[in-house]
Design an enzyme around this catalytic site. Structure first.
Site, PDB file in Angstrom:
ATOM      1  N   THR A  34      28.612  43.152  50.028  1.00 55.96           N
ATOM      2  CA  THR A  34      28.322  44.533  49.615  1.00 55.96           C
ATOM      3  C   THR A  34      27.069  44.513  48.736  1.00 55.96           C
ATOM      4  O   THR A  34      26.478  43.456  48.493  1.00 55.96           O
ATOM      5  CB  THR A  34      29.485  45.128  48.796  1.00 55.96           C
ATOM      6  OG1 THR A  34      29.529  44.447  47.529  1.00 55.96           O
ATOM      7  CG2 THR A  34      30.816  44.997  49.514  1.00 55.96           C
ATOM      8  N   SER A  83      33.939  46.474  41.545  1.00 54.25           N
ATOM      9  CA  SER A  83      34.147  46.046  40.159  1.00 54.25           C
ATOM     10  C   SER A  83      33.492  46.925  39.090  1.00 54.25           C
ATOM     11  O   SER A  83      33.664  46.659  37.901  1.00 54.25           O
ATOM     12  CB  SER A  83      33.603  44.621  39.999  1.00 54.25           C
ATOM     13  OG  SER A  83      32.191  44.631  40.095  1.00 54.25           O
ATOM     14  N   THR A 130      41.691  41.814  35.672  1.00 55.21           N
ATOM     15  CA  THR A 130      40.967  42.212  34.456  1.00 55.21           C
ATOM     16  C   THR A 130      41.927  42.635  33.340  1.00 55.21           C
ATOM     17  O   THR A 130      43.058  43.065  33.620  1.00 55.21           O
ATOM     18  CB  THR A 130      40.037  43.406  34.792  1.00 55.21           C
ATOM     19  OG1 THR A 130      39.581  44.003  33.600  1.00 55.21           O
ATOM     20  CG2 THR A 130      40.769  44.478  35.596  1.00 55.21           C
ATOM     21  N   ASP A 131      41.464  42.564  32.098  1.00 56.15           N
ATOM     22  CA  ASP A 131      42.288  43.061  30.983  1.00 56.15           C
ATOM     23  C   ASP A 131      42.312  44.590  30.951  1.00 56.15           C
ATOM     24  O   ASP A 131      43.100  45.186  30.220  1.00 56.15           O
ATOM     25  CB  ASP A 131      41.788  42.497  29.642  1.00 56.15           C
ATOM     26  CG  ASP A 131      40.372  42.920  29.278  1.00 56.15           C
ATOM     27  OD1 ASP A 131      39.679  43.534  30.124  1.00 56.15           O
ATOM     28  OD2 ASP A 131      39.945  42.641  28.137  1.00 56.15           O
ATOM     29  N   GLU A 132      41.454  45.237  31.759  1.00 52.72           N
ATOM     30  CA  GLU A 132      41.399  46.707  31.728  1.00 52.72           C
ATOM     31  C   GLU A 132      42.697  47.339  32.238  1.00 52.72           C
ATOM     32  O   GLU A 132      42.953  48.510  31.984  1.00 52.72           O
ATOM     33  CB  GLU A 132      40.191  47.214  32.530  1.00 52.72           C
ATOM     34  CG  GLU A 132      38.892  46.673  31.971  1.00 52.72           C
ATOM     35  CD  GLU A 132      37.645  47.317  32.541  1.00 52.72           C
ATOM     36  OE1 GLU A 132      37.706  48.479  32.940  1.00 52.72           O
ATOM     37  OE2 GLU A 132      36.617  46.625  32.568  1.00 52.72           O
ATOM     38  N   LYS A 159      42.946  47.925  40.211  1.00 50.45           N
ATOM     39  CA  LYS A 159      43.248  46.514  39.911  1.00 50.45           C
ATOM     40  C   LYS A 159      44.711  46.370  39.488  1.00 50.45           C
ATOM     41  O   LYS A 159      45.374  45.396  39.839  1.00 50.45           O
ATOM     42  CB  LYS A 159      42.320  45.978  38.805  1.00 50.45           C
ATOM     43  CG  LYS A 159      40.874  45.804  39.206  1.00 50.45           C
ATOM     44  CD  LYS A 159      40.650  44.781  40.321  1.00 50.45           C
ATOM     45  CE  LYS A 159      40.909  43.354  39.907  1.00 50.45           C
ATOM     46  NZ  LYS A 159      40.486  42.398  40.980  1.00 50.45           N
ATOM     47  N   ASN A 185      33.077  39.729  31.191  1.00 50.16           N
ATOM     48  CA  ASN A 185      32.232  38.551  31.404  1.00 50.16           C
ATOM     49  C   ASN A 185      30.759  38.933  31.263  1.00 50.16           C
ATOM     50  O   ASN A 185      30.377  40.074  31.531  1.00 50.16           O
ATOM     51  CB  ASN A 185      32.417  38.026  32.831  1.00 50.16           C
ATOM     52  CG  ASN A 185      33.693  37.236  33.033  1.00 50.16           C
ATOM     53  OD1 ASN A 185      33.708  36.249  33.755  1.00 50.16           O
ATOM     54  ND2 ASN A 185      34.797  37.645  32.402  1.00 50.16           N
ATOM     55  N   PRO A 286      33.410  59.272  30.775  1.00 51.79           N
ATOM     56  CA  PRO A 286      34.731  59.911  30.660  1.00 51.79           C
ATOM     57  C   PRO A 286      35.851  58.869  30.601  1.00 51.79           C
ATOM     58  O   PRO A 286      35.805  57.881  31.331  1.00 51.79           O
ATOM     59  CB  PRO A 286      34.845  60.758  31.941  1.00 51.79           C
ATOM     60  CG  PRO A 286      33.638  60.497  32.764  1.00 51.79           C
ATOM     61  CD  PRO A 286      32.705  59.605  32.018  1.00 51.79           C
TER      62      PRO A 286
HETATM   63  P1  NAD Z   1      31.111  41.634  41.682  1.00 54.26           P
HETATM   64  O1  NAD Z   1      31.057  43.100  41.967  1.00 54.26           O
HETATM   65  O2  NAD Z   1      29.922  40.970  41.068  1.00 54.26           O
HETATM   66  O3  NAD Z   1      31.425  40.848  43.041  1.00 54.26           O
HETATM   67  C1  NAD Z   1      32.395  41.278  43.951  1.00 54.26           C
HETATM   68  C2  NAD Z   1      32.194  40.535  45.259  1.00 54.26           C
HETATM   69  O4  NAD Z   1      33.218  40.959  46.165  1.00 54.26           O
HETATM   70  C3  NAD Z   1      30.841  40.834  45.921  1.00 54.26           C
HETATM   71  O5  NAD Z   1      30.240  39.641  46.353  1.00 54.26           O
HETATM   72  C4  NAD Z   1      31.215  41.733  47.094  1.00 54.26           C
HETATM   73  O6  NAD Z   1      30.353  41.584  48.217  1.00 54.26           O
HETATM   74  C5  NAD Z   1      32.623  41.260  47.411  1.00 54.26           C
HETATM   75  N1  NAD Z   1      33.397  42.325  48.070  1.00 54.26           N
HETATM   76  C6  NAD Z   1      33.535  43.623  47.656  1.00 54.26           C
HETATM   77  N2  NAD Z   1      34.274  44.314  48.533  1.00 54.26           N
HETATM   78  C7  NAD Z   1      34.639  43.432  49.508  1.00 54.26           C
HETATM   79  C8  NAD Z   1      35.418  43.537  50.687  1.00 54.26           C
HETATM   80  N3  NAD Z   1      35.967  44.710  51.060  1.00 54.26           N
HETATM   81  N4  NAD Z   1      35.602  42.429  51.445  1.00 54.26           N
HETATM   82  C9  NAD Z   1      35.053  41.248  51.089  1.00 54.26           C
HETATM   83  N5  NAD Z   1      34.270  41.088  50.000  1.00 54.26           N
HETATM   84  C10 NAD Z   1      34.075  42.176  49.213  1.00 54.26           C
HETATM   85  O7  NAD Z   1      32.421  41.435  40.803  1.00 54.26           O
HETATM   86  P2  NAD Z   1      32.693  40.386  39.625  1.00 54.26           P
HETATM   87  O8  NAD Z   1      32.235  40.971  38.353  1.00 54.26           O
HETATM   88  O9  NAD Z   1      32.211  39.050  40.051  1.00 54.26           O
HETATM   89  O10 NAD Z   1      34.287  40.401  39.609  1.00 54.26           O
HETATM   90  C11 NAD Z   1      35.040  39.512  40.444  1.00 54.26           C
HETATM   91  C12 NAD Z   1      36.508  39.726  40.193  1.00 54.26           C
HETATM   92  O11 NAD Z   1      36.811  39.467  38.828  1.00 54.26           O
HETATM   93  C13 NAD Z   1      36.980  41.146  40.484  1.00 54.26           C
HETATM   94  O12 NAD Z   1      38.243  41.067  41.095  1.00 54.26           O
HETATM   95  C14 NAD Z   1      37.074  41.784  39.110  1.00 54.26           C
HETATM   96  O13 NAD Z   1      38.056  42.795  39.101  1.00 54.26           O
HETATM   97  C15 NAD Z   1      37.472  40.593  38.266  1.00 54.26           C
HETATM   98  N6  NAD Z   1      37.065  40.657  36.853  1.00 54.26           N
HETATM   99  C16 NAD Z   1      35.786  40.963  36.500  1.00 54.26           C
HETATM  100  C17 NAD Z   1      35.414  40.961  35.145  1.00 54.26           C
HETATM  101  C18 NAD Z   1      33.983  41.236  34.719  1.00 54.26           C
HETATM  102  O14 NAD Z   1      33.702  41.295  33.517  1.00 54.26           O
HETATM  103  N7  NAD Z   1      33.025  41.356  35.624  1.00 54.26           N
HETATM  104  C19 NAD Z   1      36.355  40.660  34.167  1.00 54.26           C
HETATM  105  C20 NAD Z   1      37.659  40.349  34.562  1.00 54.26           C
HETATM  106  C21 NAD Z   1      37.995  40.341  35.911  1.00 54.26           C
END
Ligand code: NAD
Length: 345
Positions: A34, A83, A130-132, A159, A185, A286
């Protein structure tokens, strides 16, 4: 171990791919690519003969069945998700489809595969969350693994829904799962629309640095490489059917975080200093949760994990990385109007 990692071209997933390859694991990176994905994030890891890539959408169950049958992984780490909270407010449908339905597909594909393999002991489905999902805290207290869920944005609700499905598949079908809920992160390869890179890139271009509301929202910040390390540890050593909260024990208000980044910018990129003069308060998001804080006692005492860098050090490394890697972020700003929307193009 051969690990199927979903979302391995995203911010956190790519850090997990890089670390898993560096530690000698085999990796199958499953990603739909994506807007948030970038295969440059794993360019070096992809040189390894222990790395394979499958472009597939987790909403496509047939594709998941084929990939599992072809690669026969020992474990699954599920990170693929929509995300970005602001995007979830503008367009919640994609969040429900990918985060809820997509996770349902992953669970069903994993269950069918695990059953067909004769339910091997070592198999694990690790769901990354996530902690959210826990909602917003007052001035005191921290989220523990037993804090009731109270999601408040379309992102966190989707989530939370996925977390509940994972627990139900463990209880109902016996699927061996582990769950993790992590705080915010930051670090290298973070998509430019997220807070930390926005601040760096705005400061670099001398434009106003937007801070929501009064800047008093509190988050617990964790360097992405420390998160990846914690995730591999939970995958390998975490107790089955258990969740682990992961946090940096680095609570900071948004305004303090932004000021710290500006101070690093002053030091590392003196042109335009003092960058803090660019800080501009903008209308709050919001339903903006006021405070998140993680109690990481379980992962620390059971698994001996703690973060390796302070937020001060991690932010400095992150600023250095963005200053040295314009080739990585400039094409993202030029793509899909991201730069135009952020005013950094
Ligand atoms: P990101 O948006 O950077 O990456 C998400 C990835 O998932 C992308 O490479 C995207 O192409 C892929 N993706 C999205 N929809 C898809 C689909 N339908 N099929 C296959 N691939 C798909 O997200 P991130 O920040 O790296 O977060 C990764 C995970 O960690 C998520 O599950 C998020 O909820 C969780 N998380 C994120 C944070 C944060 O601070 N960013 C904190 C805690 C948990």
């Amino acid at each position: 171990m051969k690990i199927l990692i979903t979302g391995g071209a995203g911010f956190i997933g790519s850090a997990v791919v890089r670390l898993a390859i560096a530690r000698g694991h085999h990796v199958v990176n499953l990603d739909a690519l994506t807007y948030a994905a970038n295969l440059e994030n794993v360019a070096q890891a992809a040189q390894s003969d222990r790395y394979a890539f499958e472009q597939a959408d987790i909403r496509d169950r047939a594709a998941l069945d084929r990939i599992l049958a072809d690669h026969r992984p020992d474990a699954i780490m599920h990170l693929a998700a929509e995300s970005h909270v602001d995007r979830s407010i503008d367009g919640p449908a994609a969040f429900v489809e990918t985060n809820v339905i997509g996770t349902f597909n992953m669970l069903e594909a994993a269950r069918a595969y695990w059953t067909a393999q004769g339910k091997p002991d070592g198999f694990r489905f690790h769901h990354i969350s996530t902690d959210e999902v826990f909602g917003s805290l007052g001035e005191t207290g921290q989220f523990t693994e037993t804090t009731p869920y109270d999601p408040r944005s379309p992102y966190s609700a989707s989530k939370a829904g996925s977390d509940h499905l994972v627990r139900a598949w463990a209880e109902t079908y016996g699927l061996p799962v582990v769950l993790t809920n992590c705080s915010n992160n930051y670090g290298p390869y973070h998509f430019p629309e997220k807070l930390v890179p926005v601040v760096i890139l705005k400061a670099l271009s001398g434009q106003p640095i937007p801070v929501y509301g009064d800047g008093g929202n509190i988050r617990d910040w964790l360097y992405v490489e420390d998160h990846a390390d914690a995730l591999l540890l939970v995958l390998e050593k975490g107790q089955l059917n258990r969740s682990y909260n992961i946090g940096g024990e680095n609570e900071a208000t948004n305004i303090d975080l932004v000021r710290t980044i500006c101070a690093h910018m002053d030091d590392l990129h003196p042109a335009g200093a003092p960058h803090a003069d660019l800080i501009t308060f903008v209308t709050d998001r919001p339903g903006h949760d006021r405070r998140y804080a993680i109690d990481p006692t379980r992962i620390r005492t059971e698994l001996g994990w703690r973060p390796s860098v302070t937020v001060e050090e991690g932010l400095r490394r992150t600023v250095e990385w963005y200053l040295a890697n314009r080739d990585w972020w400039q094409p993202l700003l030029d793509r899909d109007g991201v730069g135009k929307r952020l005013g950094t193009a």
